[in-house]
Write an enzyme that holds these catalytic residues in place. Structure first.
Site, PDB file in Angstrom:
ATOM      1  N   SER A   1      25.845 -24.637   7.594  1.00 40.18           N
ATOM      2  CA  SER A   1      27.134 -25.023   7.019  1.00 40.18           C
ATOM      3  C   SER A   1      27.592 -24.119   5.872  1.00 40.18           C
ATOM      4  CB  SER A   1      27.080 -26.465   6.516  1.00 40.18           C
ATOM      5  OG  SER A   1      26.232 -26.583   5.386  1.00 40.18           O
TER       6      SER A   1
ATOM      7  N   LYS B   1      27.244 -27.562  -1.065  1.00 38.51           N
ATOM      8  CA  LYS B   1      28.593 -27.154  -0.666  1.00 38.51           C
ATOM      9  C   LYS B   1      29.219 -26.358  -1.807  1.00 38.51           C
ATOM     10  CE  LYS B   1      28.333 -29.615   3.145  1.00 38.51           C
ATOM     11  NZ  LYS B   1      28.165 -28.977   4.471  1.00 38.51           N
TER      12      LYS B   1
END
Length: 219
Positions: free
Chosen positions: A62, A128
């Site tokens: 990701s 993230k």
């Protein structure tokens, strides 16, 4: 004869004693101290991990190309003690619920077992990139991110572009809007993850530590 000086007689100094002989420090003495030294080193390492710097393993794609599966990264746990997250920061956070009240002893034992890797952490950690800050409006138009109506530069993106669009959302106070660098394969604030409470941020990822071929600062 009587002393003629007006000064009192000097007191005699005690004889200087020889210093005690140092006891021998052979292998047995070292072995007796070894368990205490190991325990002290272990506690220092756990304190360092819990409050200063911690290593994390990257399990997914990701955050490619910035971070790849199998990377080990270092996270500064003090980064936001004296400041706030900024746009572009790569952060580690958890999204767990309220902590179970284990009491002082139970809490310490849980902390110790997690630090030693005997028990799994109570909450799952995510990594993230910060995109939207509290009070900002984030919108994505055909893959381009707009913050308060202005497109932002994202030099960390590479590879196949994500051309999807997402409606404007306002980031609530105390929250962050986060995205993965691999927009086509990232569960983030666009989907079920939603906004991230700042209070759940563990720290800022700043260094790829492993593998040796990828050692370097995270930007």
């Amino acid at each position: 004869a009587r002393a003629v000086s007006g000064r009192p007689p000097a007191l005699a100094e005690p004889a200087e004693q020889a210093p005690p002989r140092a006891e021998g420090r052979g292998p047995l003495a070292f072995l007796r101290e070894l368990p205490g030294l190991v325990l002290l080193a272990l506690l220092l390492a756990l304190l360092l991990k819990s409050f200063v710097v911690q290593a994390f393993y990257i399990p997914s794609v990701s955050m490619e190309p910035t971070l790849r599966p199998g990377d080990r990264v270092l996270v500064n746990r003090l980064a936001y003690r004296f400041g706030e997250p900024a746009r572009g920061d790569v952060i580690v956070f958890d999204v767990g619920g309220a902590e179970e009240d284990r009491g002082l002893v139970g809490g310490f034992l849980r902390w110790l077992s997690e630090g030693l890797g005997v028990a799994r952490p109570a909450h799952e950690d995510y990594i993230k990139r910060v995109i939207g800050l509290p009070g900002e409006v984030v919108e994505i138009r055909r893959g381009v991110v707009y913050v308060d109506g202005e497109p932002i530069r994202e030099p960390w993106l590479a590879g196949r572009a994500d051309r999807r669009s997402f409606a404007p959302v306002e980031v609530p106070e105390g929250m962050l809007y986060v995205l993965g660098d691999n927009r086509l394969h990232s569960g983030d604030s666009r989907f079920g993850l939603g906004f991230v409470p700042i209070e759940r941020v563990v720290g800022k990822a700043f260094l790829v530590l492993w593998p040796p071929s990828r050692v370097g600062w995270i930007r």
